[in-house]
Structure formats: C-alpha cells, structure tokens
Write a protein that holds these residues in place. Sequence first.
Motif, PDB file in Angstrom:
ATOM      1  N   THR A 145     -18.223  -1.713 -18.972  1.00 55.10           N
ATOM      2  CA  THR A 145     -17.758  -3.178 -19.214  1.00 55.10           C
ATOM      3  C   THR A 145     -16.488  -3.246 -20.159  1.00 55.10           C
ATOM      4  O   THR A 145     -16.074  -2.288 -20.674  1.00 55.10           O
ATOM      5  N   LEU A 146     -15.469  -3.743 -19.187  1.00 52.05           N
ATOM      6  CA  LEU A 146     -14.146  -3.933 -19.987  1.00 52.05           C
ATOM      7  C   LEU A 146     -14.226  -4.018 -21.463  1.00 52.05           C
ATOM      8  O   LEU A 146     -15.049  -4.936 -21.985  1.00 52.05           O
ATOM      9  N   PRO A 147     -13.591  -3.328 -22.237  1.00 50.52           N
ATOM     10  CA  PRO A 147     -13.653  -3.511 -23.794  1.00 50.52           C
ATOM     11  C   PRO A 147     -13.161  -4.830 -24.086  1.00 50.52           C
ATOM     12  O   PRO A 147     -12.149  -5.162 -23.887  1.00 50.52           O
ATOM     13  N   VAL A 148     -13.973  -5.580 -24.915  1.00 50.77           N
ATOM     14  CA  VAL A 148     -13.698  -6.814 -25.507  1.00 50.77           C
ATOM     15  C   VAL A 148     -14.077  -6.874 -26.824  1.00 50.77           C
ATOM     16  O   VAL A 148     -14.929  -5.973 -27.273  1.00 50.77           O
ATOM     17  N   HIS A 149     -13.701  -8.101 -27.396  1.00 42.89           N
ATOM     18  CA  HIS A 149     -14.136  -8.522 -28.758  1.00 42.89           C
ATOM     19  C   HIS A 149     -14.344 -10.047 -28.560  1.00 42.89           C
ATOM     20  O   HIS A 149     -13.653 -10.670 -27.603  1.00 42.89           O
ATOM     21  N   ASP A 187      -5.993  -2.153 -26.861  1.00 41.77           N
ATOM     22  CA  ASP A 187      -5.692  -0.783 -26.754  1.00 41.77           C
ATOM     23  C   ASP A 187      -6.752  -0.008 -26.095  1.00 41.77           C
ATOM     24  O   ASP A 187      -6.235   0.909 -25.423  1.00 41.77           O
ATOM     25  N   GLU A 188      -8.065  -0.354 -26.180  1.00 46.27           N
ATOM     26  CA  GLU A 188      -9.096   0.461 -25.450  1.00 46.27           C
ATOM     27  C   GLU A 188      -8.933   0.145 -23.963  1.00 46.27           C
ATOM     28  O   GLU A 188      -9.246   0.804 -23.009  1.00 46.27           O
ATOM     29  N   ALA A 189      -8.481  -1.365 -23.603  1.00 45.18           N
ATOM     30  CA  ALA A 189      -8.485  -1.571 -22.285  1.00 45.18           C
ATOM     31  C   ALA A 189      -7.148  -0.993 -21.429  1.00 45.18           C
ATOM     32  O   ALA A 189      -7.473  -0.522 -20.374  1.00 45.18           O
ATOM     33  N   THR A 241      -5.288   3.059 -17.768  1.00 48.46           N
ATOM     34  CA  THR A 241      -4.121   4.327 -17.657  1.00 48.46           C
ATOM     35  C   THR A 241      -4.789   5.369 -16.811  1.00 48.46           C
ATOM     36  O   THR A 241      -4.448   6.120 -16.096  1.00 48.46           O
ATOM     37  N   ALA A 242      -6.347   5.456 -17.447  1.00 42.33           N
ATOM     38  CA  ALA A 242      -6.982   6.536 -16.749  1.00 42.33           C
ATOM     39  C   ALA A 242      -7.283   6.265 -15.234  1.00 42.33           C
ATOM     40  O   ALA A 242      -7.223   7.194 -14.539  1.00 42.33           O
ATOM     41  N   LEU A 243      -7.545   5.082 -14.849  1.00 45.42           N
ATOM     42  CA  LEU A 243      -7.629   4.696 -13.331  1.00 45.42           C
ATOM     43  C   LEU A 243      -6.671   4.985 -12.584  1.00 45.42           C
ATOM     44  O   LEU A 243      -6.677   5.376 -11.554  1.00 45.42           O
ATOM     45  N   LYS A 244      -5.508   4.439 -13.384  1.00 44.37           N
ATOM     46  CA  LYS A 244      -4.085   4.401 -12.490  1.00 44.37           C
ATOM     47  C   LYS A 244      -3.971   5.826 -12.244  1.00 44.37           C
ATOM     48  O   LYS A 244      -3.365   6.071 -11.194  1.00 44.37           O
ATOM     49  N   ALA A 245      -4.171   6.850 -13.074  1.00 41.80           N
ATOM     50  CA  ALA A 245      -3.939   8.303 -12.781  1.00 41.80           C
ATOM     51  C   ALA A 245      -4.930   8.870 -12.223  1.00 41.80           C
ATOM     52  O   ALA A 245      -5.036  10.245 -11.799  1.00 41.80           O
ATOM     53  N   ASP A 246      -5.985   8.037 -11.738  1.00 39.33           N
ATOM     54  CA  ASP A 246      -7.359   8.652 -11.116  1.00 39.33           C
ATOM     55  C   ASP A 246      -7.981   9.662 -11.723  1.00 39.33           C
ATOM     56  O   ASP A 246      -8.665  10.861 -11.314  1.00 39.33           O
ATOM     57  N   GLU A 247      -8.095   9.660 -13.032  1.00 37.84           N
ATOM     58  CA  GLU A 247      -8.962  10.442 -14.112  1.00 37.84           C
ATOM     59  C   GLU A 247     -10.083   9.703 -14.400  1.00 37.84           C
ATOM     60  O   GLU A 247     -10.205   8.326 -14.165  1.00 37.84           O
ATOM     61  N   PRO A 248     -11.363  10.372 -14.878  1.00 35.41           N
ATOM     62  CA  PRO A 248     -12.389   9.750 -15.182  1.00 35.41           C
ATOM     63  C   PRO A 248     -12.377   8.865 -16.526  1.00 35.41           C
ATOM     64  O   PRO A 248     -11.225   9.181 -17.411  1.00 35.41           O
ATOM     65  N   ILE A 249     -13.001   7.952 -16.586  1.00 34.80           N
ATOM     66  CA  ILE A 249     -12.991   6.914 -17.755  1.00 34.80           C
ATOM     67  C   ILE A 249     -13.270   7.945 -19.061  1.00 34.80           C
ATOM     68  O   ILE A 249     -14.348   8.636 -18.926  1.00 34.80           O
ATOM     69  N   PRO A 250     -12.658   7.707 -20.129  1.00 32.67           N
ATOM     70  CA  PRO A 250     -12.761   8.653 -21.339  1.00 32.67           C
ATOM     71  C   PRO A 250     -14.120   8.259 -21.910  1.00 32.67           C
ATOM     72  O   PRO A 250     -14.501   7.312 -21.786  1.00 32.67           O
ATOM     73  N   THR A 251     -14.829   9.597 -22.259  1.00 34.58           N
ATOM     74  CA  THR A 251     -16.259   9.453 -22.769  1.00 34.58           C
ATOM     75  C   THR A 251     -16.319   8.414 -23.723  1.00 34.58           C
ATOM     76  O   THR A 251     -17.314   7.834 -24.119  1.00 34.58           O
ATOM     77  N   THR A 252     -15.247   8.392 -24.835  1.00 31.29           N
ATOM     78  CA  THR A 252     -15.297   7.335 -25.959  1.00 31.29           C
ATOM     79  C   THR A 252     -15.371   6.026 -25.559  1.00 31.29           C
ATOM     80  O   THR A 252     -15.903   5.357 -26.356  1.00 31.29           O
ATOM     81  N   LEU A 253     -14.787   5.728 -24.206  1.00 27.61           N
ATOM     82  CA  LEU A 253     -14.995   4.247 -23.765  1.00 27.61           C
ATOM     83  C   LEU A 253     -16.212   3.972 -23.270  1.00 27.61           C
ATOM     84  O   LEU A 253     -16.847   2.912 -23.532  1.00 27.61           O
ATOM     85  N   ARG A 254     -16.881   5.099 -22.717  1.00 25.93           N
ATOM     86  CA  ARG A 254     -18.111   4.705 -21.975  1.00 25.93           C
ATOM     87  C   ARG A 254     -19.133   4.625 -22.957  1.00 25.93           C
ATOM     88  O   ARG A 254     -20.092   3.982 -22.833  1.00 25.93           O
TER      89      ARG A 254
END
Length: 379
Positions: free
Chosen positions: A326-330, A344-346, A351-364
């Motif tokens: 889920t999109l990081p929200v408050h 910051d987290e969004a 940035t990860a998706l734009k670079a075609d990288e996996p979503i960072p574990t800390t965000l998941r």
Amino acid sequence: MSAQSTPGPDIPGAAVPRGPRRRGKGRRRKPRAGRRRGIRLVAWTAAGVVLLGGAGAGYLYVKFNGNLTSVDIDRMLGGDRPAGADDGSENILVIGSDSRSGDNRSVGGGTDDGTARSDTAMIVHVHEGHREASVVSIPRDTLVHRPDCVDSQGVDHPAEDGSMFNSAYSVGGAACAVKTVETLSGLRMDHYLEVDFSGFQRLIDDLGGVEITTTQDIHDPDSHLDLEAGTHRLDGEEALALVRTRHGVGDGSDLGRIQLQQAFVKALTEQVGSLGLLGDPTRLYNLADTATKSLTTDSDLGSVNALMSFAADLGGIGASDLTMITLPVHYAPDDPNRVAPEEDEAQRLWTALKADEPIPTTLREGSATGEAGDVITVP
C-alpha cells in the motif's frame, strides 16, 4: 471536487492527535456504523472461444471485439507526460469503478446520480522479463495534487491541491485518473484497465466462485458481508462485498479494505490456472462474453488480438511472483478521515519502480495494513 465535498469518509473519524504525523496503520476506534491473473484470464478466455468456435469463429471474434470499451489516453493527455521506460518494464493502472448508474446501481449502493469514483486503484509494475510484478494500492481517500483535467464534455477542471484521489476519476474519467497517478508517482502508465461493480460480480460467478479462508468472523452490515471464520467459496455478490468491506475487519479503515483486496487478488491468481476451461466451451464462452463486456482499456489494448498478446506476455506471473504494497501514508493532520502520502517513503517507492528495482524490504514490512493483514489466507 474537493476533499471536503466528497461524500462518505472511509477512515474512521475517531480523534487523532494533532501532533507528529502518524503512519496509517495504528489502532483506531471502530467507526460508527484483482486481478492480475483476472486480466490474463480475460484475454485467454476470448482466445479459447475463438479457437473452439469453428465456423463461427469470425462471428465470435467480431462479437468480443464489439464488447470491449477503450479510451484513447495518449490522445487525451498529449505529450506532457513522464517518459516511458526503456528497460522492458511496464506500468499498468488498474481501476475498479464504483459507478452507481445502470446495472451497477443494485450492486454499488448509493444513488443513480450518473457519477463514478475509482473505488479501487492499483499500479501494477511489471518488471523487466515480465516474470514478476510489484503492485501498489492507492487508498482512495489519499489527498493528492490533482492536475488540470478536461472531462468527456470538454470542460476544463483547474488543478487542485488536497484533492481526494478518487475524485480525479469523478472529474475527468480514465484520462484524469491516469494523469493524477502519473503526477503522483512520476511513472508513465503504459496501459489502463478498468472493471465496474456489476462486471466484477458476473465474472466471479462465471468462474464458479473463488475459495478463501478467513481467520476470523467478518460481519459488515454496510457491504452485507456475513462470513464465519473458515473456508468459503464466494460467489460474485459475496466476493464484491469482501473487496468493498471496511467495517467488518481491522480498524475499519480503507487501509484494511485494501489488505482484503490484495489477499483476494492472490487467491484468484492461485485458482485461475486450475479451472480447466478449454474442456468446457459453454463456460468458456460465458467467461469471454462477461470479461470483454466488463473491461474498459486504453486504446492500445482495445481489441481481442491486443489483449491476447498482452496476456501471453504476462502469462508467467503467478501469485508467488507478486509483491503487493500500500502506498505509504499518514493520517492527514487537518482531517483524520483522510490520509496523505508519507513523502520520503513514497519517493523511495517511486524511485525503486522507476529504476525497475524491487520494492525495498523496509517499505514492504512497514506497509499500512489497517490491522487486517492476516484476515484472509489462500487455501
């Protein structure tokens, strides 16, 4: 439409401290009162019917092409958009529309006022190689900058800050929803797919239902969902109630509802591959007819041939290949019934998706759950 004028809060209105910003995942007082493989199924069933149709194949092909509705997003938005990726990855905006008009009135609730909102919104990022996908759900109550949009009647709607995300669809339809997502994320949406209430319900019925296991009772008088803890095969009406329920699980927020939607998508993905549809021409025909009638696509996907090619390209993606967040929200400091992106987290996510990288574990691991993350398991 401003956030204040959009009817119906989706996050409980309990008091929230006006101090430091909070992530939308804490315990709150109770309120007052799919899909990736599903898209693949749409094209596959249409293809199967044509193959099984014999002398009637030409008629069936024309019929299913005629069922599809498409929107020329590229023409409507022009050239002022993010650049497309050049690494083989793709971004698809998947919308569930809550129109109250026509067939949807009986399943959508509310009044037949001719309006619609994006009840569900997911960005599906298909990674290079098209064997894995990351799915980002956007809470419909997220306060965003809605860019200038022109509606289907040619009326211009000036840009608005602090606008409810789902109001973009109400204001300018598919094109405005795409433009708002692109403004929010900086990602170009390569494709657009939309399904409405009644189409979703009929599609699940044609599939023969979807089996899920609930770890607790779910009782929501608003969505009319009434399930005891245990394993259930949901028909279309029950499945629709499940993906729309909020008050029966977790903290009663839209964030909990999103967790149910994500779990349902995985359950559907797991089961579609074992249906054996090619041995049942009548069922296959019904599925193809319902699926193509239920979809609105961008113009590039607006034919059976295009959908078949699209489906074949994504055919290797299964439930275990989906990363869902889920999109990081408050909670919004000025309106506890709304949420705002955790900037910051969004930005790390985009940035990860734009670079075609996996979503960072800390965000998941920190993804907002609305305390409903473990309510559904896949049998």
